[in-house]
Write a protein that holds these residues in place. Sequence first.
Motif, PDB file in Angstrom:
ATOM      1  N   ASP A  70      40.832 -69.028 -16.441  1.00 44.93           N
ATOM      2  CA  ASP A  70      40.013 -68.414 -15.391  1.00 44.93           C
ATOM      3  C   ASP A  70      38.583 -68.945 -15.403  1.00 44.93           C
ATOM      4  OD1 ASP A  70      42.152 -66.902 -14.555  1.00 44.93           O
ATOM      5  OD2 ASP A  70      41.610 -65.142 -15.749  1.00 44.93           O
ATOM      6  N   ILE A  71      38.018 -69.083 -16.592  1.00 46.89           N
ATOM      7  CA  ILE A  71      36.637 -69.578 -16.711  1.00 46.89           C
ATOM      8  C   ILE A  71      36.544 -71.011 -16.215  1.00 46.89           C
ATOM      9  CG2 ILE A  71      34.837 -70.193 -18.365  1.00 46.89           C
ATOM     10  CD1 ILE A  71      35.854 -67.740 -20.046  1.00 46.89           C
ATOM     11  N   GLU A  72      37.488 -71.845 -16.637  1.00 46.06           N
ATOM     12  CA  GLU A  72      37.483 -73.239 -16.191  1.00 46.06           C
ATOM     13  C   GLU A  72      37.641 -73.319 -14.681  1.00 46.06           C
ATOM     14  OE1 GLU A  72      40.605 -74.928 -18.510  1.00 46.06           O
ATOM     15  OE2 GLU A  72      39.290 -75.449 -20.190  1.00 46.06           O
ATOM     16  N   ALA A  73      38.522 -72.488 -14.122  1.00 48.39           N
ATOM     17  CA  ALA A  73      38.733 -72.501 -12.674  1.00 48.39           C
ATOM     18  C   ALA A  73      37.451 -72.129 -11.924  1.00 48.39           C
ATOM     19  CB  ALA A  73      39.867 -71.545 -12.293  1.00 48.39           C
ATOM     20  N   THR A  74      36.698 -71.197 -12.484  1.00 48.54           N
ATOM     21  CA  THR A  74      35.432 -70.787 -11.858  1.00 48.54           C
ATOM     22  C   THR A  74      34.455 -71.956 -11.793  1.00 48.54           C
ATOM     23  OG1 THR A  74      35.645 -68.474 -12.512  1.00 48.54           O
ATOM     24  CG2 THR A  74      33.407 -69.305 -12.136  1.00 48.54           C
ATOM     25  N   TRP A  75      34.294 -72.653 -12.900  1.00 48.54           N
ATOM     26  CA  TRP A  75      33.333 -73.765 -12.928  1.00 48.54           C
ATOM     27  C   TRP A  75      33.847 -74.974 -12.144  1.00 48.54           C
ATOM     28  CZ3 TRP A  75      28.620 -72.567 -13.892  1.00 48.54           C
ATOM     29  CH2 TRP A  75      28.332 -71.513 -14.753  1.00 48.54           C
ATOM     30  N   ILE A  76      35.152 -75.200 -12.173  1.00 47.98           N
ATOM     31  CA  ILE A  76      35.717 -76.311 -11.395  1.00 47.98           C
ATOM     32  C   ILE A  76      35.445 -76.106  -9.912  1.00 47.98           C
ATOM     33  CG2 ILE A  76      37.915 -77.308 -10.625  1.00 47.98           C
ATOM     34  CD1 ILE A  76      38.895 -76.978 -13.540  1.00 47.98           C
ATOM     35  N   GLU A  77      35.543 -74.869  -9.461  1.00 54.47           N
ATOM     36  CA  GLU A  77      35.271 -74.568  -8.045  1.00 54.47           C
ATOM     37  C   GLU A  77      33.779 -74.639  -7.728  1.00 54.47           C
ATOM     38  OE1 GLU A  77      35.854 -70.948  -4.773  1.00 54.47           O
ATOM     39  OE2 GLU A  77      36.447 -70.633  -6.868  1.00 54.47           O
ATOM     40  N   ALA A  78      32.936 -74.173  -8.652  1.00 52.21           N
ATOM     41  CA  ALA A  78      31.507 -74.029  -8.358  1.00 52.21           C
ATOM     42  C   ALA A  78      30.714 -75.317  -8.512  1.00 52.21           C
ATOM     43  CB  ALA A  78      30.911 -72.944  -9.252  1.00 52.21           C
ATOM     44  N   LEU A  79      31.091 -76.170  -9.450  1.00 48.19           N
ATOM     45  CA  LEU A  79      30.255 -77.329  -9.772  1.00 48.19           C
ATOM     46  C   LEU A  79      30.013 -78.258  -8.588  1.00 48.19           C
ATOM     47  CD1 LEU A  79      31.508 -77.971 -13.389  1.00 48.19           C
ATOM     48  CD2 LEU A  79      29.118 -77.625 -12.717  1.00 48.19           C
ATOM     49  N   PRO A  80      31.032 -78.670  -7.836  1.00 46.59           N
ATOM     50  CA  PRO A  80      30.736 -79.523  -6.676  1.00 46.59           C
ATOM     51  C   PRO A  80      29.813 -78.838  -5.664  1.00 46.59           C
ATOM     52  CG  PRO A  80      33.067 -79.621  -7.216  1.00 46.59           C
ATOM     53  CD  PRO A  80      32.486 -78.511  -8.029  1.00 46.59           C
ATOM     54  N   LYS A  81      29.946 -77.528  -5.528  1.00 48.41           N
ATOM     55  CA  LYS A  81      29.073 -76.798  -4.602  1.00 48.41           C
ATOM     56  C   LYS A  81      27.626 -76.833  -5.075  1.00 48.41           C
ATOM     57  CE  LYS A  81      32.730 -73.564  -3.193  1.00 48.41           C
ATOM     58  NZ  LYS A  81      33.157 -72.144  -3.189  1.00 48.41           N
ATOM     59  N   MET A  82      27.415 -76.683  -6.371  1.00 46.82           N
ATOM     60  CA  MET A  82      26.058 -76.757  -6.917  1.00 46.82           C
ATOM     61  C   MET A  82      25.464 -78.132  -6.673  1.00 46.82           C
ATOM     62  SD  MET A  82      26.523 -75.110 -10.692  1.00 46.82           S
ATOM     63  CE  MET A  82      27.848 -73.954 -10.980  1.00 46.82           C
ATOM     64  N   ILE A  83      26.243 -79.147  -6.988  1.00 43.68           N
ATOM     65  CA  ILE A  83      25.745 -80.515  -6.875  1.00 43.68           C
ATOM     66  C   ILE A  83      25.405 -80.854  -5.435  1.00 43.68           C
ATOM     67  CG2 ILE A  83      26.341 -82.954  -7.214  1.00 43.68           C
ATOM     68  CD1 ILE A  83      28.161 -81.977  -9.546  1.00 43.68           C
ATOM     69  N   MET A  84      26.219 -80.397  -4.495  1.00 46.34           N
ATOM     70  CA  MET A  84      26.014 -80.719  -3.081  1.00 46.34           C
ATOM     71  C   MET A  84      25.203 -79.668  -2.340  1.00 46.34           C
ATOM     72  SD  MET A  84      29.628 -82.534  -1.969  1.00 46.34           S
ATOM     73  CE  MET A  84      30.727 -81.246  -2.567  1.00 46.34           C
ATOM     74  N   ALA A  85      24.514 -78.810  -3.095  1.00 43.91           N
ATOM     75  CA  ALA A  85      23.659 -77.798  -2.459  1.00 43.91           C
ATOM     76  C   ALA A  85      22.463 -78.468  -1.787  1.00 43.91           C
ATOM     77  CB  ALA A  85      23.187 -76.787  -3.503  1.00 43.91           C
ATOM     78  N   SER A  86      21.854 -77.745  -0.860  1.00 45.31           N
ATOM     79  CA  SER A  86      20.750 -78.312  -0.078  1.00 45.31           C
ATOM     80  C   SER A  86      19.458 -78.447  -0.878  1.00 45.31           C
ATOM     81  CB  SER A  86      20.500 -77.451   1.162  1.00 45.31           C
ATOM     82  OG  SER A  86      20.211 -76.106   0.780  1.00 45.31           O
ATOM     83  N   SER A  87      19.374 -77.749  -2.020  1.00 52.96           N
ATOM     84  CA  SER A  87      18.159 -77.795  -2.832  1.00 52.96           C
ATOM     85  C   SER A  87      18.461 -77.282  -4.226  1.00 52.96           C
ATOM     86  CB  SER A  87      17.056 -76.927  -2.209  1.00 52.96           C
ATOM     87  OG  SER A  87      17.456 -75.556  -2.235  1.00 52.96           O
ATOM     88  N   ASN A  88      17.506 -77.498  -5.144  1.00 52.74           N
ATOM     89  CA  ASN A  88      17.665 -76.952  -6.487  1.00 52.74           C
ATOM     90  C   ASN A  88      17.767 -75.431  -6.450  1.00 52.74           C
ATOM     91  OD1 ASN A  88      15.663 -79.217  -8.607  1.00 52.74           O
ATOM     92  ND2 ASN A  88      17.604 -79.494  -7.565  1.00 52.74           N
TER      93      ASN A  88
END
Length: 631
Positions: free
Chosen positions: A538-556
């Motif tokens: 579950d923890i890995e699935a959370t970060w796998i889903e979130a990481l690309p979103k963080m990286i491609m966010a509009s700002s820090n």
Amino acid sequence: MKKRIVILFVAVVLTFGNFTACFDSNENSNADYTRYSTDYDPNIDSWLQIDPTDEDVEINWLMDFAWASQEYEELIYKRTGVKVNFQTALNNDHAELNTAIAGGKLPDIISLNDMSLRVQLAEEGYCYAINKLAESYAPSLLKRVSQEHWDYYKASDGNTYTLASNFYNDADLKEFEEMGGKQYSLCDVIVRLDWLNDYIEYKKNADPSFDENTAITKPSGFIEMCKWVKREKELPNSNPTVLLTPFLKTAVNDVISYSLTGLMEFFSVPYEDSEGNLVYQYDTEEFVDVIYFLNDLYTNKLISSSNFAYSVNDCKSQILNGKSFASIGNNQNNNKQISMREQSGYNKDNNTVNEANEYVSIMLTNEAGDAPLLMDYAGRGLYNVMITKNCKREDRVIKVLDYLMSEQGQREMIYGETEGEYYTYKIRPGEINPKTGKVSTYGLIEPTEQLKKAVSEGNRVPVTTLGLGRLSPLVNSMYARMVSEYDDYAGIVTPAYWASYKIKKTYFDNTFSRTLFRFPLDTIDRKELNKYIDRQADIEATWIEALPKMIMASSNAKAKEIYDEALAKSYSEGATEWLAFRNKCFLSYKEAMGVTYAWPKNDPSYTAPEVKLFGSADKYMTLPQWVYGSN
């Protein structure tokens, strides 16, 4: 049926009843380990004691991951009389293995790299205990496999159901160190040499005091360089200036992306706190800095959204064609492509490679300029080999594993069958190595001129077709390096091996052993273990889903919002309890190993190496002429 297995098997709609239909939880105790003759001498290799009147055996071996044949089937058959039909998974989603389990049609042998699935297959009685098969049919294997190997994979019943490739034995590591050997870092940063030199020239022309060792190695300086390269070399937005390795759909050995793992190490995200306890790395300021760096790369159009859909082969193509300026991750996986580029730009008259054809590794730090600590290859196994209870002749198959684990098996896979043809011994196994003054486990091997010729012509006739350089399913990653006549070298100096060495020597002074962080899990309490496996999924699935979103966010700032949500979600999924279980296993393993701290920065005697753009590369061997040259 445990939650994690349901997740893995959902693709084939496998239910609890399907999974447990073949074997119940008591099946391990019911296995018959003496249905064939057990009359074997432990002092003679088991495959040499096969009854010559016994029939040949044909088996199926499923590789539950993408795997290219290394043309060793004939050698296995020649030594053991077992014909192996290797079956290779199309990708890493376990589809073929899941289907085999669901249909009760597991092959004779499987190789897999999923920890939770490996544990379940062992605990639920799908496989034979390797040590018990060895006791009956291959006693020479018992002393050939190191005790830490047996112990590391021990199941709750005290038996061991798997042998692992790429398992680094403590004795081998110690002997290699005594020989002066250095371990390779798992991750790295590579850049095109011609564009790097163009940038350094540009900066020095503008400011003669420009110091690439302190400027380019910091995140801000690295980004500034990449922006200049993108602009001056007119690199399109659709193509990543900075290449990231694929983000996996399911983590492998705790890795979601080697780019992420590498940056966490370059940015000094701690593994262990000052008290010697494991750190939840995602919940650290240093990890947030990694996310900001990746987000800055994205908002500056240095990494592209298309990169997140790249396959491993897409990344290899980027390197082969020199399209990306930089690549962050585990570029030893691209060593063939790196070497092919170099070979096409090789000048045999002066033994050099055209800068435009060369990728080189560079150092990267956090913004404070702290010398990074990079974990090495030296883990506790990569691919797990298991003999299933569908095996036709387990008495013969265990001898195949015995051969593959032996010095003879390792040597014949890499150097061929005949001494004097492609190799000669400088020091034989069991003789004294003058470098150490101690007995050499595997000896020292010298390549013949015929081998050098085969390597230099390898672009026309791959050495594997000659019975050389084959990668065993149970490869001992230390063997090739320990027998090499060259310091710190990985066996046969093929172009691909050279590419790996060249990349990794930059980080020799910054690399430390990962073995203490590859601690075994406590398998005695199955209930606690299964909770841990569920939480990890579950923890890995959370970060796998979130990481690309963080990286491609509009700002820090937006990336931080997504990060905070993911972090909170991970704690709601049991991150605290997950870490507590891991830490218990970690502390127990350190105590057994007699170690207080596993992360070198916690050691009072630690001294940080000097940060230089090319690290320690200039201390070590340069390109041997016969790698790309003509003999």
